[in-house]
Write a protein that holds these residues in place. Structure first.
Motif, mmCIF file in Angstrom:
data_model
loop_
_atom_site.group_PDB
_atom_site.id
_atom_site.type_symbol
_atom_site.label_atom_id
_atom_site.label_comp_id
_atom_site.label_asym_id
_atom_site.label_seq_id
_atom_site.Cartn_x
_atom_site.Cartn_y
_atom_site.Cartn_z
ATOM 1 N N SER A 118 -4.273 -41.174 18.488
ATOM 2 C CA SER A 118 -5.127 -40.006 18.272
ATOM 3 C C SER A 118 -4.302 -38.747 18.527
ATOM 4 N N PHE A 119 -4.696 -37.680 17.861
ATOM 5 C CA PHE A 119 -3.994 -36.403 17.961
ATOM 6 C C PHE A 119 -5.040 -35.326 18.223
ATOM 7 N N GLU A 120 -4.741 -34.446 19.160
ATOM 8 C CA GLU A 120 -5.661 -33.359 19.494
ATOM 9 C C GLU A 120 -4.866 -32.075 19.635
ATOM 10 N N ARG A 121 -5.303 -31.064 18.918
ATOM 11 C CA ARG A 121 -4.671 -29.752 19.022
ATOM 12 C C ARG A 121 -5.495 -28.888 19.958
ATOM 13 N N ASN A 122 -4.792 -28.234 20.905
ATOM 14 C CA ASN A 122 -5.446 -27.383 21.892
ATOM 15 C C ASN A 122 -4.537 -26.186 22.134
ATOM 16 N N ASP A 123 -4.987 -25.014 21.736
ATOM 17 C CA ASP A 123 -4.179 -23.802 21.833
ATOM 18 C C ASP A 123 -2.854 -24.011 21.116
ATOM 19 N N ASP A 124 -1.746 -23.955 21.845
ATOM 20 C CA ASP A 124 -0.425 -24.086 21.225
ATOM 21 C C ASP A 124 0.145 -25.497 21.345
ATOM 22 N N TYR A 125 -0.625 -26.444 21.838
ATOM 23 C CA TYR A 125 -0.106 -27.786 22.102
ATOM 24 C C TYR A 125 -0.727 -28.827 21.183
ATOM 25 N N LEU A 126 0.031 -29.864 20.943
ATOM 26 C CA LEU A 126 -0.458 -31.053 20.267
ATOM 27 C C LEU A 126 -0.389 -32.182 21.282
ATOM 28 N N TYR A 127 -1.528 -32.819 21.534
ATOM 29 C CA TYR A 127 -1.570 -33.959 22.441
ATOM 30 C C TYR A 127 -1.510 -35.226 21.594
ATOM 31 N N ILE A 128 -0.479 -36.020 21.822
ATOM 32 C CA ILE A 128 -0.304 -37.275 21.112
ATOM 33 C C ILE A 128 -0.706 -38.381 22.088
ATOM 34 N N ARG A 129 -1.682 -39.179 21.691
ATOM 35 C CA ARG A 129 -2.214 -40.220 22.575
ATOM 36 C C ARG A 129 -2.155 -41.556 21.827
ATOM 37 N N PHE A 130 -1.669 -42.591 22.524
ATOM 38 C CA PHE A 130 -1.639 -43.925 21.936
ATOM 39 C C PHE A 130 -1.556 -44.965 23.039
ATOM 40 N N THR A 131 -1.827 -46.201 22.682
ATOM 41 C CA THR A 131 -1.751 -47.302 23.635
ATOM 42 C C THR A 131 -0.448 -48.054 23.402
ATOM 43 N N VAL A 132 0.244 -48.349 24.492
ATOM 44 C CA VAL A 132 1.520 -49.056 24.442
ATOM 45 C C VAL A 132 1.304 -50.461 24.989
ATOM 46 N N PHE A 133 1.617 -51.457 24.182
ATOM 47 C CA PHE A 133 1.570 -52.846 24.638
ATOM 48 C C PHE A 133 3.004 -53.275 24.935
ATOM 49 N N THR A 134 3.237 -53.694 26.172
ATOM 50 C CA THR A 134 4.564 -54.118 26.586
ATOM 51 C C THR A 134 4.519 -55.584 27.001
ATOM 52 N N VAL A 135 5.673 -56.137 27.323
ATOM 53 C CA VAL A 135 5.737 -57.518 27.789
ATOM 54 C C VAL A 135 5.054 -57.671 29.145
ATOM 55 N N GLU A 136 4.822 -56.556 29.841
ATOM 56 C CA GLU A 136 4.173 -56.590 31.157
ATOM 57 C C GLU A 136 2.733 -56.094 31.138
ATOM 58 N N GLY A 137 2.193 -55.802 29.970
ATOM 59 C CA GLY A 137 0.823 -55.315 29.877
ATOM 60 C C GLY A 137 0.754 -54.020 29.094
ATOM 61 N N ALA A 138 -0.442 -53.442 29.030
ATOM 62 C CA ALA A 138 -0.667 -52.246 28.223
ATOM 63 C C ALA A 138 -0.946 -51.033 29.100
ATOM 64 N N PHE A 139 -0.709 -49.856 28.528
ATOM 65 C CA PHE A 139 -1.067 -48.599 29.189
ATOM 66 C C PHE A 139 -1.255 -47.531 28.129
ATOM 67 N N GLU A 140 -1.993 -46.474 28.492
ATOM 68 C CA GLU A 140 -2.199 -45.360 27.578
ATOM 69 C C GLU A 140 -1.107 -44.313 27.810
ATOM 70 N N MET A 141 -0.597 -43.794 26.735
ATOM 71 C CA MET A 141 0.463 -42.785 26.782
ATOM 72 C C MET A 141 -0.085 -41.491 26.207
ATOM 73 N N VAL A 142 0.122 -40.390 26.912
ATOM 74 C CA VAL A 142 -0.277 -39.073 26.423
ATOM 75 C C VAL A 142 0.920 -38.151 26.586
ATOM 76 N N VAL A 143 1.318 -37.524 25.489
ATOM 77 C CA VAL A 143 2.434 -36.574 25.511
ATOM 78 C C VAL A 143 1.940 -35.288 24.891
#
Length: 150
Positions: free
Chosen positions: A123-148
């Motif tokens: 998912s992508f969200e624009r807020n003021d001057d920023y773009l928030y990039i959000r996705f789920t990462v599946f790794t060999v040790e489990g999953a987590f949500e990533m937000v940049v």
């Protein structure tokens, strides 16, 4: 700082190449992107492993613009550690195209990490001057949500 004709190579005791040095080994050092400096504790860099290391590696990958820094160049070729998304953020491109290209760039670059199995739920969200990039990462040790935020 350095004369332009001086070339600097990243090597270690085994004299590995830059591509080998950038290969993810399951460890990373925390970096505070708001402060622009590594996180330290008692004067030492804070090392993380597992999912936290993958998260740190991914954020650095996403924030490293391809072809900008000569440190990621070896024998005239750029190594596959970076993405080309700067021109897509806040640029003239249609929103759907830009988001699709950002997703593709990050997914292709992350494929070089043996700990990452899949990136989903974008998912992508624009807020003021920023773009928030959000996705789920599946790794060999489990999953987590990533937000940049870019």
């Amino acid at each position: 700082m350095f004369p332009e004709d001086v070339e600097i190579y990243l090597v270690n005791e085994e004299n590995q190449t830059l591509n080998e040095a950038l290969t993810f080994n399951g460890r990373a050092y925390l970096f505070d992107y708001k402060k622009g400096d590594f996180v330290t504790r008692n004067g030492k860099l804070v090392e993380v492993r597992g999912k936290k290391a993958v998260e740190a590696w991914l954020e650095k990958l996403i924030r490293t613009e391809k072809f900008r820094f000569r440190i990621y160049e070896e024998d005239g070729d750029y190594v596959e550690y970076a993405v080309s998304i700067e021109g897509l953020i806040g640029g003239i491109w249609p929103k759907g195209f830009a988001e699709s290209e950002i997703k593709r760039e990050i997914t292709e670059a992350a494929a070089g990490n043996p700990y990452i199995e899949e990136l989903t739920e974008w998912s992508f969200e624009r807020n003021d001057d920023y773009l928030y990039i959000r996705f789920t990462v599946f790794t060999v040790e489990g999953a987590f949500e990533m937000v940049v935020n870019m």
